[in-house]
Enzyme design. Structure first.
Site, PDB file in Angstrom:
ATOM      1  N   HIS A 241       0.917  -1.058  -0.110  1.00  0.00           N
ATOM      2  CA  HIS A 241      -0.002  -0.069  -0.291  1.00  0.00           C
ATOM      3  C   HIS A 241       1.384   1.260  -0.109  1.00  0.00           C
ATOM      4  O   HIS A 241       0.736   2.377  -1.020  1.00  0.00           O
ATOM      5  CB  HIS A 241      -1.013   0.297   1.328  1.00  0.00           C
ATOM      6  N   GLU A 242       1.850   1.323   1.032  1.00  0.00           N
ATOM      7  CA  GLU A 242       2.358   2.450   1.159  1.00  0.00           C
ATOM      8  C   GLU A 242       3.247   2.773  -0.546  1.00  0.00           C
ATOM      9  O   GLU A 242       3.702   3.627  -0.674  1.00  0.00           O
ATOM     10  CB  GLU A 242       3.595   2.169   2.594  1.00  0.00           C
ATOM     11  N   HIS A 245       1.909   4.034  -3.381  1.00  0.00           N
ATOM     12  CA  HIS A 245       1.240   5.556  -3.069  1.00  0.00           C
ATOM     13  C   HIS A 245       3.126   6.211  -2.864  1.00  0.00           C
ATOM     14  O   HIS A 245       2.948   7.548  -4.464  1.00  0.00           O
ATOM     15  CB  HIS A 245       1.669   6.493  -1.458  1.00  0.00           C
ATOM     16  N   HIS A 318      -6.493   8.903  -1.023  1.00  0.00           N
ATOM     17  CA  HIS A 318      -7.058   7.018  -1.268  1.00  0.00           C
ATOM     18  C   HIS A 318      -8.248   7.059  -2.145  1.00  0.00           C
ATOM     19  O   HIS A 318      -8.371   8.355  -2.212  1.00  0.00           O
ATOM     20  CB  HIS A 318      -6.856   7.224   0.114  1.00  0.00           C
TER      21      HIS A 318
END
Ligand SMILES: *[C@@H]1O[C@H](CO)[C@@H](O)[C@H](O)[C@H]1NC(C)=O
Ligand SMILES: *[C@@H]1O[C@H](CO)[C@@H](O)[C@H](O)[C@H]1NC(C)=O
Ligand SMILES: *[C@@H]1O[C@H](CO)[C@@H](O)[C@H](O)[C@H]1NC(C)=O
Ligand SMILES: *[C@@H]1O[C@H](CO)[C@@H](O)[C@H](O)[C@H]1NC(C)=O
Length: 702
Positions: A241-242, A245, A318
C-alpha cells in the site's frame, strides 16, 4: 517408551487492521522532492522520441537497509521484514514495467542547496550553471534518511567564462540494476509515537526527467513490528500500500502524471492538463481515460471518474472507501485475504504514463460490481438493495466476499454507510473453528451464507452461517450443510434443505465467478510442529520433527532447505554457532531429522557465561520464512537439565511448534521424557515465560 502429546492452541494473532492509519499525505507534504535540473514540470515535451524504442521491463525496486537500525528489531523480525519487502518488490515487478535507464541509478542533488549563486546572464557561456558552492551544504536527504554520497551525482562549480568547471564532489558509484531505490528505515519516529496505529509510512523524494519517482523511503514503526501481532501478510499488505503511494499514487504527484498514449507511435508524452476534479456533489474524482473506463465497466455505467476519499481534505491519495471497499488503496484496509489490487488502481498506474501495467494481474474485485454509477453515495447506501451495504447492526451477516462472517458496522471513512466487516477470531468460514453452529461446517471450501436453517421447530433469525460450497460454473454452485447432501443453490434464490426448517439464501454474483479461488493465506493450510526426542547417553542428538499437517508434498531439495533454515534458527537462539549443530540425517518423509550437537576444532563452543538454555526457551513467535511460507514458532522449550553431558545440556530437550500465520490447533509431541513429573517440570520451566498459549495446553496422554 511413553509419549505424551500436548495440544497447544496457537492463538490467532491477527488484529483488526481496519483501524490502521495511512500517513502518506501528511508525510509527503513534509518531504522535499528533488528533480533533475532539466525538469520543468509543465512543459509538454517530456521525453524524447528515442526512448520509444527502449523496451519496457519489470520495475526493479531495490531496498536499501540503513545500517545500524536493524538493531531495533530481533534477527527474526528483521528476517520477517526483509522477506515482506522481497514479496512486495516481486509483486511490483509483476505489475509494473518501465523503460530502464542505462547504468547504475544515481540520485540528484538539489541545486538550490549546494549552490550559493548561479550564473544568471543569458549571454554567458555558463548561464544557469552553479557559480559558487554553498559551504554549509550538508548533502541530500530522503525524508529523514541521509542519502549516502555514493548514491548521488557529483557536482561542480563553473567560472564566469571558462569551459573547465571545478569539481567539488565526484559522481557516486550509484546503485546498479535499480529503477526505484527504497530506503528502508526502522525507527520509532515522532510520527510512530503520535499515531500508535501506524505500522509503516512512505514517501518519494526524487523524480526522474519524466516525473517518475525514482527514490523514496519507507519507515517501519518498530513498536508495531515488535508487538508480534502483525504477521507476514499484514506487513506485505501495508508495505505494498505504501509503495503504491511512493510510486505514483500520491495527491502531490497527480499533477506530474503524463499522457503517453501516443508514445508507441513515436509521439512524445505530454503533461496531463488535469487529473482530478470535483463532481457536482462535491466528490473529488480522478478523471483519466483508463481510470474512467475501468470505473465505468466496473459499475456497469458509462464513463465515470473514480472517487477519492472525501474524509481526507483537501486532497487524498486514497480511493473512496464506500465505493472501493477491499481495494489495496483505500484509507482503511481490509484484512489481507480480503484486499485486492483492483482494476481502477491498475488503470491509474497506466494513466500515470511512466509504467506499462500488467493487466493480467486484475484481481477479483466484487465490491459494487454492476451496481450502477450512483452506487455507494452517502444517500444511496441506505438502500440495501444493492446487497453491498447493510443497516441492521444487531445481526451477524456475511462479508461481501462470503469468506467470512461479518458484523454490520461503520467507520469514519464510510460517511454513515454500514457494511459487513469481517468478524475476525471465529468468523472465518474457511478456517477450522472450535465452536460452530450445529448445522455449520468450517472448511477451506466453506463460505458464509445468510440462513435460518434449524433442525428444531423454533423460530430462528436469519444470519451469516458457514456451509460448504462447490462451484459448478460461474455464479453456479451447490451447498452442503452438516448432515445434508449436496444441493443446488441457484444464485439469488432462497432454498430449503431437507431435514431442516428455515431457508438458506444463495448469493448472486459473489461466488464461483471464474476468477479462480480467492487467494487465502497460503500458510493457513500448514501447521507444523517440531518435537524432539531427548538425547540418550550414547546418541548426542535430538530428533526434530516438522509435521506438515495438510500433506504438503515437498521434494528432497526443498526439505533440505527448510531443515537448514530450522537448524539455523535453533542455533541462533541456543546461542551456539551454526556449526555446532548438524543434521545427521536427511529429512525423511515426514520431514523429521536428527540434530546432532558437538564442537570440533573448527567450531569452538560459544563464549562461556551465556546460557544457551535460556535463549532457547525464549524462542517464541519466531518466524521462519521458507518457500514464501511463513512459519511462526510458538514455543520451543527445554526440559530441565537431566544430562550430565555438557554438550547435551546445551541442547536439552527442545519441543516446540510452528504455526502458520493465522492460526490453529498445533500438536506438540514430547517424547521420551521418562515420567509425567518431568513433563510437569517442563511446564514449570516455561511457565515463567508467560505465554498465553500455555494456558491452553492440555496433557492428553502419558
Ligand atoms: C503479469 O502478472 C501475472 C500474474 O501475476 C504473472 O504471472 C505474469 O508473469 C506477469 N507478467 C509480466 C510481464 O510480468
Ligand atoms: C567574460 O567575457 C565577457 C565578454 O564575453 C567579458 O566582458 C568579461 O570580462 C569576461 N570575464 C572574465 C572574468 O574573463
Ligand atoms: C461488531 O463490530 C464492532 C465494531 O464495529 C465490535 O465492537 C463488536 O464487538 C463486533 N461484534 C461482534 C459480535 O464481534
Ligand atoms: C426463516 O426466515 C424466513 C424469512 O425471513 C421466515 O419466513 C421463516 O419463518 C424463518 N424460519 C424459521 C424456522 O425461523
Amino acid at each position: 517408551m511413553s509419549s505424551i502429546v500436548v495440544y497447544a492452541l496457537c492463538l490467532s494473532l491477527i488484529v483488526q487492521l481496519c483501524s490502521s492509519v495511512c500517513l502518506h499525505d501528511a508525510v509527503q507534504k513534509d518531504t522535499p522532492v528533488v528533480s533533475p535540473p532539466t525538469l520543468f514540470p509543465h512543459t509538454t515535451r517530456i521525453s524524447s522520441r528515442a526512448t520509444s524504442w527502449v523496451p519496457q521491463l519489470p520495475l526493479r525496486v531495490t531496498p536499501w537497509y540503513l545500517p545500524g537500525e536493524s538493531a531495533l528489531l530481533s534477527p527474526a523480525q528483521n528476517t520477517q521484514l526483509q522477506s515482506a519487502i522481497r514479496d512486495v518488490t516481486k509483486t511490483i515487478a509483476n505489475m509494473l514495467s518501465v523503460r530502464r535507464s542505462e547504468g547504475p541509478l544515481l540520485l540528484n542533488r538539489d541545486m538550490n542547496k549546494f549552490c550559493r549563486s548561479v550564473w544568471g546572464d543569458p549571454s554567458l557561456p555558463n548561464y544557469k550553471r552553479c557559480g559558487s558552492r554553498d559551504m554549509s551544504y550538508y548533502g541530500e536527504r530522503c525524508l529523514d534518511v541521509v542519502i549516502p554520497e555514493s548514491h548521488l551525482h557529483g557536482y561542480e562549480v563553473w567560472p564566469m567564462n571558462g569551459t573547465e568547471p571545478t569539481l567539488v564532489t565526484p559522481e557516486g558509484s550509484g546503485v546498479p540494476d535499480t529503477d526505484f531505490l527504497l530506503y528502508v528505515r526502522v525507527a520509532q519516529t515522532e510520527k510512530c509515537a503520535l499515531q500508535p496505529l501506524v505500522i509503516a509510512y512512505a514517501s518519494y523524494c526524487q523524480l526522474d526527467q519524466s516525473g517518475r519517482p525514482i527514490a523514496g523511503v519507507i519507515v517501519f514503526c518498530p513498536k508495531r513490528l515488535r508487538e508480534g501481532v502483525y504477521q507476514h501478510s499484514h506487513i506485505v499488505q501495508v508495505s505494498l500500500h505504501e509503495m503504491l503511494h511512493a510510486l505514483g499514487f500520491s495527491s502531490r504527484l497527480f499533477e506530474h502524471w503524463i499522457d503517453c498514449s501516443f508514445h508507441e507511435s513515436g509521439h512524445e508524452c505530454s503533461s496531463r492538463s488535469r487529473v482530478t476534479n470535483t463532481d457536482e456533489s462535491g466528490q473529488l474524482r480522478i478523471y483519466t481515460p483508463n481510470v474512467m473506463q475501468k470505473m465505468g465497466e466496473h459499475l456497469g455505467g458509462g464513463n465515470v471518474g473514480a472517487p477519492l476519499e472525501n474524509q481526507e481534505t483537501p486532497s487524498s491519495s486514497h480511493w473512496e472507501s464506500r465505493i472501493m471497499q477491499g481495494s489495496i488503496l483505500t484509507a482503511s484496509l481490509s484484512p489481507p485475504h480480503l484486499t485486492y489490487i483492483d482494476p481502477m488502481t491498475l488503470a491509474a498506474f497506466q494513466d500515470m504514463g511512466w509504467y506499462r501495467v500488467n493487466t493480467t494481474m486484475n484481481d477479483q474485485f466484487i465490491w459494487g460490481k454492476g451496481a450502477g454509477v450512483s452506487f455507494g453515495l452517502p444517500f444511496t447506501c441506505q438502500e440495501t438493495l444493492s446487497g453491498f451495504f447493510c443497516r441492521d447492526e444487531s445481526q451477524i451477516g456475511c462479508h461481501h466476499l462470503h469468506l467470512d462472517k461479518g458484523n454490520c458496522s461503520t467507520d469514519t471513512f464510510l460517511d454513515g454507510c454500514h457494511i459487513y466487516k469481517p468478524l475476525l477470531h471465529g468468523g472465518e468460514c474457511w478456517l477450522k473453528q472450535d465452536i460452530q453452529g450445529p448445522e455449520e461446517i468450517y472448511h477451506p471450501q466453506s463460505r458464509c451464507f445468510f440462513s435460518n436453517l434449524t433442525k428444531e421447530l423454533k423460530h430462528e433469525s436469519v444470519k451469516g452461517r458457514c456451509y460448504l460450497h462447490r462451484c459448478l460454473a460461474p455464479n453456479s454452485f451447490q451447498v452442503k450443510v452438516q448432515g445434508s447432501e449436496w444441493i443446488d443453490c441457484p444464485a439469488g434464490e432462497l432454498i430449503k434443505v431437507k431435514g431442516f426448517e428455515g431457508v438458506l439464501m444463495c448469493p448472486n454474483g459473489r461466488l464461483c465467478l471464474g476468477f479462480g479461488q480467492p487467494s487465502l493465506p497460503t500458510s493457513a493450510s500448514i501447521t507444523a510442529s517440531i518435537s524432539t526426542i531427548f538425547p540418550s547417553a550414547t546418541v548426542p542428538g535430538i530428533i526434530v520433527k516438522v509435521k506438515m499437517m495438510h500433506g504438503f508434498k515437498w521434494n528432497k531439495e526443498k526439505k533440505m532447505l527448510l531443515m537448514d533454515e530450522i537448524v539455523g534458527v535453533i542455533a541462533q537462539h541456543a546461542g551456539v554457532q551454526r556449526c555446532f549443530l548438524h543434521a545427521s540425517t536427511e529429512p525423511d518423509k515426514d520431514l523429521s531429522f536428527t540434530l546432532m550437537a558437538g564442537g570440533s576444532n573448527n567450531c569452538p563452543l560459544h563464549t562461556p557465561g551465556s546460557s544457551p538454555y535460556l535463549t532457547l526457551m525464549t524462542l517464541i513467535d519466531y518466524p521462519i520464512t521458507y518457500d514464501s511460507l511463513q512459519f511462526s514458532t510458538v514455543t520451543i522449550r527445554l526440559c530441565s537439565p537431566v544430562s550430565h553431558n555438557p554438550i547435551l545440556r546445551k541442547v536439552g530437550l527442545i519441543g516446540g511448534c510452528f504455526c502458520g500465520i493465522f492460526f490453529v490447533l498445533l500438536i506438540l509431541t514430547v517424547s521420551w521424557c521418562k515420567h509425567r513429573a518431568r513433563i510437569l517440570q517442563v511446564r514449570d520451566v516455561y511457565h515463567s515465560q508467560v505465554i498465553n498459549t500455555e494456558q491452553k495446553h492440555d496433557v492428553v496422554g502419558v
